[in-house]
Design a protein around this motif. Structure first.
Motif, PDB file in Angstrom:
ATOM      1  N   LEU A 116       0.851  -1.176   0.000  1.00  0.00           N
ATOM      2  CA  LEU A 116       0.000   0.000   0.000  1.00  0.00           C
ATOM      3  C   LEU A 116       0.891   1.231   0.000  1.00  0.00           C
ATOM      4  N   THR A 117       0.624   2.125  -0.914  1.00  0.00           N
ATOM      5  CA  THR A 117       1.367   3.374  -0.973  1.00  0.00           C
ATOM      6  C   THR A 117       0.435   4.502  -0.576  1.00  0.00           C
ATOM      7  N   ILE A 118       0.891   5.332   0.339  1.00  0.00           N
ATOM      8  CA  ILE A 118       0.106   6.503   0.715  1.00  0.00           C
ATOM      9  C   ILE A 118       1.055   7.682   0.860  1.00  0.00           C
ATOM     10  N   ASP A 119       0.656   8.775   0.264  1.00  0.00           N
ATOM     11  CA  ASP A 119       1.415  10.016   0.415  1.00  0.00           C
ATOM     12  C   ASP A 119       0.456  11.065   0.988  1.00  0.00           C
ATOM     13  N   TYR A 120       0.987  12.230   1.252  1.00  0.00           N
ATOM     14  CA  TYR A 120       0.181  13.249   1.919  1.00  0.00           C
ATOM     15  C   TYR A 120      -1.027  13.657   1.069  1.00  0.00           C
ATOM     16  N   LYS A 121      -0.840  13.741  -0.241  1.00  0.00           N
ATOM     17  CA  LYS A 121      -1.942  14.118  -1.135  1.00  0.00           C
ATOM     18  C   LYS A 121      -3.063  13.072  -1.091  1.00  0.00           C
ATOM     19  N   THR A 122      -2.702  11.790  -1.135  1.00  0.00           N
ATOM     20  CA  THR A 122      -3.691  10.706  -1.061  1.00  0.00           C
ATOM     21  C   THR A 122      -4.410  10.733   0.283  1.00  0.00           C
ATOM     22  N   TYR A 123      -3.667  10.980   1.329  1.00  0.00           N
ATOM     23  CA  TYR A 123      -4.233  11.106   2.686  1.00  0.00           C
ATOM     24  C   TYR A 123      -5.281  12.210   2.720  1.00  0.00           C
ATOM     25  N   GLN A 124      -4.941  13.384   2.181  1.00  0.00           N
ATOM     26  CA  GLN A 124      -5.888  14.503   2.174  1.00  0.00           C
ATOM     27  C   GLN A 124      -7.125  14.177   1.340  1.00  0.00           C
ATOM     28  N   GLN A 125      -6.929  13.525   0.200  1.00  0.00           N
ATOM     29  CA  GLN A 125      -8.050  13.140  -0.648  1.00  0.00           C
ATOM     30  C   GLN A 125      -8.966  12.156   0.072  1.00  0.00           C
ATOM     31  N   ALA A 126      -8.389  11.203   0.767  1.00  0.00           N
ATOM     32  CA  ALA A 126      -9.188  10.218   1.508  1.00  0.00           C
ATOM     33  C   ALA A 126     -10.000  10.909   2.601  1.00  0.00           C
ATOM     34  N   LEU A 127      -9.384  11.853   3.311  1.00  0.00           N
ATOM     35  CA  LEU A 127     -10.104  12.587   4.354  1.00  0.00           C
ATOM     36  C   LEU A 127     -11.289  13.336   3.763  1.00  0.00           C
ATOM     37  N   GLU A 128     -11.083  13.968   2.605  1.00  0.00           N
ATOM     38  CA  GLU A 128     -12.164  14.709   1.955  1.00  0.00           C
ATOM     39  C   GLU A 128     -13.257  13.778   1.454  1.00  0.00           C
ATOM     40  N   GLN A 129     -12.882  12.729   0.735  1.00  0.00           N
ATOM     41  CA  GLN A 129     -13.856  11.811   0.149  1.00  0.00           C
ATOM     42  C   GLN A 129     -14.684  11.086   1.207  1.00  0.00           C
ATOM     43  N   LYS A 130     -14.068  10.776   2.331  1.00  0.00           N
ATOM     44  CA  LYS A 130     -14.760  10.045   3.402  1.00  0.00           C
ATOM     45  C   LYS A 130     -15.357  10.998   4.436  1.00  0.00           C
ATOM     46  N   HIS A 131     -15.203  12.313   4.210  1.00  0.00           N
ATOM     47  CA  HIS A 131     -15.726  13.333   5.130  1.00  0.00           C
ATOM     48  C   HIS A 131     -15.206  13.118   6.556  1.00  0.00           C
ATOM     49  N   LEU A 132     -13.907  12.935   6.667  1.00  0.00           N
ATOM     50  CA  LEU A 132     -13.291  12.627   7.958  1.00  0.00           C
ATOM     51  C   LEU A 132     -12.551  13.812   8.579  1.00  0.00           C
ATOM     52  N   GLN A 133     -12.471  14.941   7.862  1.00  0.00           N
ATOM     53  CA  GLN A 133     -11.638  16.055   8.332  1.00  0.00           C
ATOM     54  C   GLN A 133     -11.989  16.511   9.746  1.00  0.00           C
ATOM     55  N   ASN A 134     -13.252  16.576  10.083  1.00  0.00           N
ATOM     56  CA  ASN A 134     -13.671  17.112  11.379  1.00  0.00           C
ATOM     57  C   ASN A 134     -14.155  16.042  12.345  1.00  0.00           C
ATOM     58  N   LYS A 135     -13.849  14.804  12.049  1.00  0.00           N
ATOM     59  CA  LYS A 135     -14.255  13.705  12.921  1.00  0.00           C
ATOM     60  C   LYS A 135     -13.077  13.244  13.768  1.00  0.00           C
TER      61      LYS A 135
END
Length: 169
Positions: A116-135
């Motif tokens: 599994l590869t994850i970088d900061y951009k992918t991390y931010q995209q996942a947070l946005e797509q899953k609506h996790l930023q404020n959880k």
């Protein structure tokens, strides 16, 4: 021919050796084991959860990477697995590891692994797509400030540390 110029050295202050921050290997292994158990408990309680919801820490990319690392041990042990859902999501599941008897009869258990590869951009995209930023993260956020303070205090006790308690790194 060019004439060679010799520069004079500037006095930049006293030379000071950088202090080393050392962690006890056994203590470090113990912390890793505790984190793995913590991730396992969360997964067992949830039984099945979106992978990014499980591992993402909206406050910290580095702790998200740590959570993935700890989850990988559960996959290796056979107590967790990843699976693509029908709608294309990556789902983490609690699983039962094969019994010793079944493992012995089959020789090796049939497991598939992936990278599994994850970088900061992918991390931010996942947070946005899953609506996790404020959880809050499913795996509790870890506060390392006491650990850092303790390590700096221990480094400050070193003879090479500044007399005012600052540590040059």
């Amino acid at each position: 021919q060019r004439e060679r110029q010799v520069r004079q050295r500037e006095d930049v202050g006293r030379v000071q050796k950088a202090s080393k921050l050392e962690l006890d290997t056994k203590a470090e292994e113990s912390v890793t084991t505790q984190r793995i158990v913590e991730v396992e408990k969360v997964l067992q309680k949830q039984n099945e959860i979106d992978f990014y919801e499980l591992v993402a820490d909206p406050k910290s990319f580095s702790q998200t990477v740590e959570n993935i690392f700890h989850f990988s041990f559960l996959v290796k042990e056979g107590t967790a697995g990843l699976q693509a859902s029908e709608d294309g999501r990556l789902v983490a599941r609690a699983t039962q590891p094969p019994s010793e008897e079944a493992s012995t009869q089959q020789g090796k258990t049939d497991r598939q692994q992936c990278i599994l590869t994850i970088d900061y951009k992918t991390y931010q995209q996942a947070l946005e797509q899953k609506h996790l930023q404020n959880k809050d993260s499913v795996i509790p956020h870890r506060d390392y400030s006491d650990l850092i303070r303790e390590a700096l205090d221990n480094a400050g006790a070193d003879d090479d540390a500044d007399p005012d308690g600052d540590v040059d790194m």
